[in-house]
Design a protein around this motif. Structure first.
Motif, PDB file in Angstrom:
ATOM      1  N   TRP A  24       0.816  -1.199   0.000  1.00 14.17           N
ATOM      2  CA  TRP A  24       0.000   0.000   0.000  1.00 14.17           C
ATOM      3  C   TRP A  24       0.859   1.261   0.000  1.00 14.17           C
ATOM      4  O   TRP A  24       2.082   1.205   0.091  1.00 14.17           O
ATOM      5  CB  TRP A  24      -0.949  -0.022   1.194  1.00 14.17           C
ATOM      6  CG  TRP A  24      -1.905  -1.166   1.110  1.00 14.17           C
ATOM      7  CD1 TRP A  24      -1.702  -2.436   1.583  1.00 14.17           C
ATOM      8  CD2 TRP A  24      -3.175  -1.185   0.453  1.00 14.17           C
ATOM      9  NE1 TRP A  24      -2.776  -3.229   1.290  1.00 14.17           N
ATOM     10  CE2 TRP A  24      -3.697  -2.496   0.599  1.00 14.17           C
ATOM     11  CE3 TRP A  24      -3.918  -0.228  -0.215  1.00 14.17           C
ATOM     12  CZ2 TRP A  24      -4.943  -2.861   0.073  1.00 14.17           C
ATOM     13  CZ3 TRP A  24      -5.164  -0.588  -0.729  1.00 14.17           C
ATOM     14  CH2 TRP A  24      -5.658  -1.885  -0.582  1.00 14.17           C
ATOM     15  N   THR A  25       0.193   2.409  -0.086  1.00 15.38           N
ATOM     16  CA  THR A  25       0.896   3.677  -0.276  1.00 15.38           C
ATOM     17  C   THR A  25       1.947   3.935   0.792  1.00 15.38           C
ATOM     18  O   THR A  25       3.085   4.290   0.474  1.00 15.38           O
ATOM     19  CB  THR A  25      -0.115   4.851  -0.276  1.00 15.38           C
ATOM     20  OG1 THR A  25      -1.077   4.642  -1.307  1.00 15.38           O
ATOM     21  CG2 THR A  25       0.602   6.167  -0.533  1.00 15.38           C
ATOM     22  N   THR A  26       1.596   3.770   2.057  1.00 11.57           N
ATOM     23  CA  THR A  26       2.567   4.099   3.109  1.00 11.57           C
ATOM     24  C   THR A  26       3.708   3.093   3.153  1.00 11.57           C
ATOM     25  O   THR A  26       4.816   3.430   3.578  1.00 11.57           O
ATOM     26  CB  THR A  26       1.890   4.185   4.490  1.00 11.57           C
ATOM     27  OG1 THR A  26       1.205   2.961   4.757  1.00 11.57           O
ATOM     28  CG2 THR A  26       0.920   5.345   4.535  1.00 11.57           C
ATOM     29  N   GLY A  27       3.455   1.862   2.716  1.00 10.01           N
ATOM     30  CA  GLY A  27       4.545   0.894   2.612  1.00 10.01           C
ATOM     31  C   GLY A  27       5.552   1.320   1.563  1.00 10.01           C
ATOM     32  O   GLY A  27       6.775   1.246   1.780  1.00 10.01           O
ATOM     33  N   ARG A  28       5.053   1.767   0.415  1.00 10.39           N
ATOM     34  CA  ARG A  28       5.949   2.264  -0.630  1.00 10.39           C
ATOM     35  C   ARG A  28       6.687   3.513  -0.154  1.00 10.39           C
ATOM     36  O   ARG A  28       7.875   3.701  -0.422  1.00 10.39           O
ATOM     37  CB  ARG A  28       5.171   2.570  -1.906  1.00 10.39           C
ATOM     38  CG  ARG A  28       4.609   1.337  -2.583  1.00 10.39           C
ATOM     39  CD  ARG A  28       4.079   1.626  -3.979  1.00 10.39           C
ATOM     40  NE  ARG A  28       2.938   2.525  -3.959  1.00 10.39           N
ATOM     41  CZ  ARG A  28       2.942   3.769  -4.439  1.00 10.39           C
ATOM     42  NH1 ARG A  28       4.053   4.277  -4.967  1.00 10.39           N
ATOM     43  NH2 ARG A  28       1.850   4.510  -4.402  1.00 10.39           N
TER      44      ARG A  28
END
Length: 222
Positions: A24-28
């Motif tokens: 997900w976005t925050t992982g990236r």
């Protein structure tokens, strides 16, 4: 292919285990933060080592697919003497996926332990890196602590507070695993994490601050 600190990361999303199988976005965003701020992150880890007077214990909560922990191990190339153990945790049905991700990146670790839930069989793997950090994959359900859990010097995770029902159990685990000098790095989005989460953090005795935009890739600022 993603690279962290010049080290290639092998990763494939797998939705069979649910939302934890995706990136997900925050992982990236956190992966990109690790890659673009290697020297600063290493310097901060070295500072924690000096404060502790010994090697660190780190833990990822809600690891999902294990991508971020692999990124951290890549960041630590040449510096694994700073971290004694990295525990990679999520619900038991995610352990297979986490293990798969680590086995696909055996060039970033030297020893991997996978603990079966409920004190079952322990599997041990040898990686291709000459390092000294032990990676341990194990189940942990937030809020299910009994006061005997290990304390950690660095706690991290992303996409952990996207539902209000997750806030209190997550904070209970943060309280259980942390000590007064623990540094916690959590990635959340403004769109799915409500202010009540930060209110609960404050009420629980935590102090928090937002990473400055200049530390983040332009894609994730704001």
């Amino acid at each position: 292919m993603t690279t962290i600190n010049g080290v290639p990361i092998n990763f494939d999303e797998s939705w069979d285990t649910g939302i934890g199988g995706g990136l997900w976005t925050t992982g990236r965003a956190m992966g990109r933060y690790f890659d673009q701020n290697v020297s600063a992150v290493i310097a901060n880890i070295e500072s924690l080592v000096q404060v502790k007077g010994g090697r660190l214990a780190a833990i990822e909560l809600g690891a999902g697919n294990g991508f971020l922990s692999v990124c951290l191990m890549a960041l630590l190339q040449g510096h694994q003497h700073l971290v004694e153990v990295l525990n990679v945790t999520d619900l038991s049905d995610h352990l297979g996926l986490i293990t798969k991700t680590f086995l696909a990146n055996s060039h970033v670790w030297s020893k991997l332990k996978v603990l079966a839930p409920d004190h079952g069989k322990e599997e041990i793997y040898e990686g291709n890196l000459e390092g000294s950090t032990t990676v341990q994959v194990q189940a942990h359900e937030w809020g299910t602590t009994d006061g005997s859990e290990k304390k950690y010097d660095f706690i991290f995770g992303t996409d952990l507070a996207y539902r209000n029902s997750l806030h209190q159990p997550l904070i209970e685990s943060l309280l259980e695993f942390s000590h007064k000098n623990t540094v916690i790095l959590i990635g959340v989005t403004m769109s799915d994490t409500q202010p009540r989460f930060f209110d609960l953090l404050t009420k629980s005795g935590f102090r928090y601050e937002k990473l400055s935009d200049h530390l983040l890739d332009p894609e994730f600022r704001g």
